[in-house]
Structure formats: C-alpha cells, structure tokens
Design an enzyme around this catalytic site. Structure first.
Site, PDB file in Angstrom:
ATOM      1  N   ARG A  66      -6.138  31.826 -32.121  1.00 13.20           N
ATOM      2  CA  ARG A  66      -5.892  33.125 -32.761  1.00 13.20           C
ATOM      3  C   ARG A  66      -6.739  34.236 -32.123  1.00 13.20           C
ATOM      4  O   ARG A  66      -7.155  35.181 -32.788  1.00 13.20           O
ATOM      5  CB  ARG A  66      -6.191  33.065 -34.266  1.00 13.20           C
ATOM      6  CG  ARG A  66      -5.287  32.162 -35.069  1.00 13.20           C
ATOM      7  CD  ARG A  66      -3.838  32.652 -35.072  1.00 13.20           C
ATOM      8  NE  ARG A  66      -3.042  31.926 -36.047  1.00 13.20           N
ATOM      9  CZ  ARG A  66      -2.457  30.747 -35.817  1.00 13.20           C
ATOM     10  NH1 ARG A  66      -2.562  30.174 -34.628  1.00 13.20           N
ATOM     11  NH2 ARG A  66      -1.758  30.144 -36.764  1.00 13.20           N
TER      12      ARG A  66
ATOM     13  N   SER B 235      -1.487  33.108 -43.370  1.00 14.93           N
ATOM     14  CA  SER B 235      -2.850  32.585 -43.516  1.00 14.93           C
ATOM     15  C   SER B 235      -3.830  33.753 -43.583  1.00 14.93           C
ATOM     16  O   SER B 235      -3.851  34.584 -42.685  1.00 14.93           O
ATOM     17  CB  SER B 235      -3.229  31.725 -42.316  1.00 14.93           C
ATOM     18  OG  SER B 235      -2.310  30.679 -42.143  1.00 14.93           O
TER      19      SER B 235
ATOM     20  N   GLU C 106      -8.396  35.929 -40.931  1.00 17.00           N
ATOM     21  CA  GLU C 106      -7.497  36.011 -39.788  1.00 17.00           C
ATOM     22  C   GLU C 106      -6.796  37.367 -39.791  1.00 17.00           C
ATOM     23  O   GLU C 106      -6.433  37.890 -38.749  1.00 17.00           O
ATOM     24  CB  GLU C 106      -6.455  34.885 -39.886  1.00 17.00           C
ATOM     25  CG  GLU C 106      -5.735  34.623 -38.591  1.00 17.00           C
ATOM     26  CD  GLU C 106      -4.263  34.358 -38.765  1.00 17.00           C
ATOM     27  OE1 GLU C 106      -3.500  34.853 -37.944  1.00 17.00           O
ATOM     28  OE2 GLU C 106      -3.878  33.673 -39.731  1.00 17.00           O
TER      29      GLU C 106
HETATM   30  N1  EPU Z   1      -4.031  21.839 -47.095  1.00 22.27           N
HETATM   31  C1  EPU Z   1      -4.515  21.555 -48.360  1.00 22.27           C
HETATM   32  N2  EPU Z   1      -4.310  22.479 -49.343  1.00 22.27           N
HETATM   33  C2  EPU Z   1      -3.649  23.621 -49.126  1.00 22.27           C
HETATM   34  C3  EPU Z   1      -3.173  23.912 -47.837  1.00 22.27           C
HETATM   35  C4  EPU Z   1      -3.389  23.002 -46.827  1.00 22.27           C
HETATM   36  O1  EPU Z   1      -5.097  20.506 -48.593  1.00 22.27           O
HETATM   37  O2  EPU Z   1      -3.487  24.386 -50.078  1.00 22.27           O
HETATM   38  C5  EPU Z   1      -4.205  20.828 -46.025  1.00 22.27           C
HETATM   39  C6  EPU Z   1      -2.881  20.133 -45.764  1.00 22.27           C
HETATM   40  O3  EPU Z   1      -2.720  19.029 -46.581  1.00 22.27           O
HETATM   41  C7  EPU Z   1      -2.988  19.720 -44.325  1.00 22.27           C
HETATM   42  C8  EPU Z   1      -3.878  20.791 -43.728  1.00 22.27           C
HETATM   43  O4  EPU Z   1      -4.520  21.460 -44.810  1.00 22.27           O
HETATM   44  O5  EPU Z   1      -3.661  18.493 -44.202  1.00 22.27           O
HETATM   45  C9  EPU Z   1      -3.149  21.756 -42.832  1.00 22.27           C
HETATM   46  O6  EPU Z   1      -2.197  22.508 -43.577  1.00 22.27           O
HETATM   47  P1  EPU Z   1      -0.937  23.215 -42.888  1.00 22.27           P
HETATM   48  O7  EPU Z   1      -0.198  22.232 -42.092  1.00 22.27           O
HETATM   49  O8  EPU Z   1      -0.211  23.970 -43.928  1.00 22.27           O
HETATM   50  O9  EPU Z   1      -1.547  24.195 -41.831  1.00 22.27           O
HETATM   51  P2  EPU Z   1      -2.770  25.220 -41.894  1.00 22.27           P
HETATM   52  O10 EPU Z   1      -3.834  24.729 -41.000  1.00 22.27           O
HETATM   53  O11 EPU Z   1      -3.149  25.519 -43.293  1.00 22.27           O
HETATM   54  C10 EPU Z   1      -1.946  26.575 -39.816  1.00 22.27           C
HETATM   55  C11 EPU Z   1      -1.714  27.995 -39.432  1.00 22.27           C
HETATM   56  C12 EPU Z   1      -0.392  28.497 -39.985  1.00 22.27           C
HETATM   57  C13 EPU Z   1       0.703  27.602 -39.455  1.00 22.27           C
HETATM   58  C14 EPU Z   1       0.417  26.164 -39.877  1.00 22.27           C
HETATM   59  C15 EPU Z   1       1.423  25.181 -39.333  1.00 22.27           C
HETATM   60  C16 EPU Z   1      -3.941  28.963 -39.204  1.00 22.27           C
HETATM   61  C17 EPU Z   1      -4.942  29.915 -39.764  1.00 22.27           C
HETATM   62  N3  EPU Z   1      -2.808  28.831 -39.890  1.00 22.27           N
HETATM   63  O12 EPU Z   1      -2.108  26.540 -41.239  1.00 22.27           O
HETATM   64  O13 EPU Z   1      -0.188  29.803 -39.496  1.00 22.27           O
HETATM   65  O14 EPU Z   1       1.968  28.009 -39.951  1.00 22.27           O
HETATM   66  O15 EPU Z   1      -0.881  25.786 -39.372  1.00 22.27           O
HETATM   67  O16 EPU Z   1       1.174  24.925 -37.993  1.00 22.27           O
HETATM   68  O17 EPU Z   1      -4.190  28.385 -38.155  1.00 22.27           O
HETATM   69  C18 EPU Z   1      -0.626  32.088 -40.022  1.00 22.27           C
HETATM   70  O18 EPU Z   1      -1.403  32.077 -39.077  1.00 22.27           O
HETATM   71  O19 EPU Z   1      -0.398  33.121 -40.708  1.00 22.27           O
HETATM   72  C19 EPU Z   1       0.057  30.842 -40.369  1.00 22.27           C
HETATM   73  C20 EPU Z   1       0.843  30.739 -41.450  1.00 22.27           C
END
Ligand code: EPU
Length: 339
Positions: A165, A239, A335
């Site tokens: 990012r 995010s 972010e």
């Molecule tokens: N998780 C939780 N609780 C929650 C949310 C997530 O326990 O409320 C855990 C999930 O179980 C999973 C892990 O966190 O094990 C990762 O969650 P997720 O796959 O939803 O991805 P993220 O890391 O929360 C990132 C990006 C998103 C992108 C997703 C999918 C960042 C800051 N965010 O989210 O990007 O869509 O991966 O690849 O890196 C954005 O940047 O605006 C965005 C939506």
C-alpha cells in the site's frame, strides 16, 4: 479559462464515507490540457487537492482550497506481442471498469482486483491489492505531470518504489506530480492466482475445476459483495487501517497467548497480522458507536451509519488503535488519507 471553478461545493457526493463537508472551490479536469491550464494560471500554487473516486479519504473538516476532480478517461491497447497486451488507461477511469475491459477480453493479471473501489490513478499511488495480487505485479509504467512545470515524466516500475500500500507518490514525491495515465501488462496465457482460501472455496462450491479469468473475477466480486459493505448503501472507505507487520519474536509470544492469531510471513523476520482480527479481538466488530462503528462482517472497515462527522470516525479509529496497542502492543496505522 476553459476550466470552470465553482465555489462552496458540498463534497458529500465525492467521498464514499458520505461525509458532509464543503470545499471553498471545486473543478474537474478531463484532459492533461485542462490541468496545464490550471498550472499555468498559477492556480496550483494555492491550497488544492486532487480527488479520484473519493474512496480512500476521510474528510474531518471543510476544505479551504481547490478540489480538482479527476475525469481523465480512456482505455487503449497500446502494444501487443505473442504473450502480452499492454493497456493504457486514463487516471480518472473507474478501476473496476478497467478490470472489466481486461476480463471480457480474456486478458489476465488484474481479475483478483475486481471491484476495488477508486480510480486508475489511485492504483499505483497506494499499490492497491487484493486476494494475492497487487498492482506492482502487472505495472509497466505511468505518465505523470510535474505540477510546477506541466512537463510530462515517464515513471517505470523501479521509479515508483512500490511497497505494501505504498509508493514514492505517498512519500518523497507527495504532491509533486499528477498521474495522468497508467500502463499495465496483461497476459494472454496467465497464471491464475487461486491460492487465496476464499477464492478456492467459492470455485469449489461452484464446481469449477479449470477456472477462467472470468470465473475468478466473478468469485472475487461475490466474496467482496458478501463481506464488504457497498458504499452506496453504507458509507465506508474499504479497509480503514493497514495490516501491521510485527517481528517474528513478538508474533511467537502472542501465539502462546492467542493460539488462533493469523499471520503471514512477509520477510524472513516479519509477520503480517490482519488488523481485522486484532480489531475483532478487542470487541469492536459490529459495535455501533454513535453514527459509526466497525462493520459486522469485516472489522477492518469503519462505516458511517448516516450523519457521522469525519471527526467522529477519526475518534473511533483512535480508540481502536489504543485498544490494540494496550492488548497486543501492536501499533496499527490508517490506510485512508485523513484530511
Ligand atoms: N479477520 C477477522 N475478523 C475480521 C476481519 C478479518 O478475524 O473482522 C481475519 C480473517 O479471518 C482472515 C484475515 O483476518 O484470517 C484476513 O481477512 P481478509 O481476507 O478479509 O483480508 P484483510 O487482510 O482484512 C486485505 C486488504 C483488503 C483486501 C483483502 C482481500 C488491507 C489493508 N486490506 O484485507 O483491501 O480486499 O485483503 O485480499 O491490506 C482495502 O485496502 O480497502 C481492502 C478492502
């Protein structure tokens, strides 16, 4: 002047959080010539900001200056060989429209980034990414306009200094250039990225064994729509925080206390921990605080339930940061751009 400037304009329609703030001046540009007109009139020497889709900003106060809405459009195939096609898109194009342009032509590379809100110009700025793919994987070059001189500068991959990012445009070159267009290299024979658990699961549920680019795009769209709130219905900016990276030693200690803590190694001694998990553990998921809160399906997304001020959301974000620091000794940072 061809470029028209309006005064005292509400920015509510131009930010996906749906925050009601005003800007003292507003204009939109459709071409680089429009931008050069502003540069040569000296307009950019006073306070100004560029706005794309408004999907990554939190306005905390009225803006005293000129908001310049980017409407530089166009998607063109600019080069082709046996294996690849290069596509150049205007920075004001909606990112997802570019993704659909490639998916409908069977060109691989950005299908995992389907439905990411925002414009093409914002994509390199923060090296957008989702489901195992980041912009850096397909980026070829971009054209930028020097905001002092109006001159065009080509940035190759290395010059952009992409990180998680991150890019040079958020640091050393912040505010110095306008990104006019972006060129991506798409594949005619792509290697599909389907390692991400949620994608695998959707493909399996649909009985798809040999997925096409469209199958992956459809799966990503389905996952995002089922988990992430639609800003048209519920104001948000995706995010709110970045996922923090912590030292392996700290991760190992936390693992003793919290055996379910997820983590993904990034470098040999760093682990990326999902901020969504940390926020959920601190009890924020689905909790409503005034007009705002952390979303019930994805705690990393802060939402505006209607009528929230930017400061109310900012205050909640600070409380969340403090509670994570207190419980896990991990500092998380936003972010979204706070203005
Ligand atoms: N998780 C939780 N609780 C929650 C949310 C997530 O326990 O409320 C855990 C999930 O179980 C999973 C892990 O966190 O094990 C990762 O969650 P997720 O796959 O939803 O991805 P993220 O890391 O929360 C990132 C990006 C998103 C992108 C997703 C999918 C960042 C800051 N965010 O989210 O990007 O869509 O991966 O690849 O890196 C954005 O940047 O605006 C965005 C939506």
């Amino acid at each position: 002047m061809m470029v028209q400037i309006q005064h005292n304009v509400s920015l509510k329609p131009f930010n996906t959080f749906g925050i009601e703030v005003q800007t003292s001046a507003f204009t939109s540009i459709k071409t680089v010539s429009d931008l050069r007109e502003l540069i040569h009139a000296g307009t950019l020497q006073s306070s100004h900001m560029f706005l794309g889709g408004g999907s990554n900003v939190l306005f905390t106060k009225d803006f005293n200056g000129l908001v310049i809405k980017n409407e530089c459009k166009g998607i063109y195939i600019t080069k082709e060989d046996n294996r690849h096609i290069w596509i150049t898109a205007g920075s004001g194009e909606v990112w997802h429209d570019l993704v659909m342009f490639t998916v409908t032509r069977g060109l691989g590379g950005i299908e995992n980034m389907s439905l990411i809100p925002g414009t093409v110009g914002a994509a390199p700025m923060q090296n957008i990414g989702a489901y195992g793919v980041e912009l850096t994987n397909v980026f070829e070059q971009l054209t930028a306009i020097d905001l002092l001189t109006g001159e065009e500068v080509l940035f190759n991959h290395e010059m952009c200094a992409f990180g998680y990012r991150e890019s040079v445009f958020k640091h050393q070159l912040k505010g110095k250039y306008f990104i006019a267009d972006v060129t991506l290299r798409l594949s005619k024979y792509p290697e599909l990225q389907i390692n991400y658990g949620a994608i695998k699961q959707v493909l399996a549920e649909r009985g798809i064994v040999e997925p096409t680019i469209k199958d992956i795009s459809d799966a990503v769209i389905y996952i995002r729509q089922s988990k992430l709130p639609n800003p048209v219905v519920l104001g948000n900016a995706g995010s709110f925080f970045k996922n923090p990276e912590i030292a392996v030693e700290q991760y190992d200690e936390l693992k003793q206390l919290y055996p379910t803590i997820p983590g993904y190694p990034t470098t040999p001694n760093k682990i990326k921990v999902p901020a969504g998990w940390l926020i959920e553990q601190c009890g924020w998921k689905g909790k409503i605080v005034g007009h705002t809160g952390a979303h019930k399906d994805q705690a990393l997304v802060l939402v505006n339930y209607g009528g929230a001020s930017g400061n109310e959301i900012l205050a909640l974000s600070k409380e969340i940061q403090q509670s994570i620091l207190a419980k896990f000794n991990i500092a998380i940072s936003p972010e979204v751009n706070i203005i």
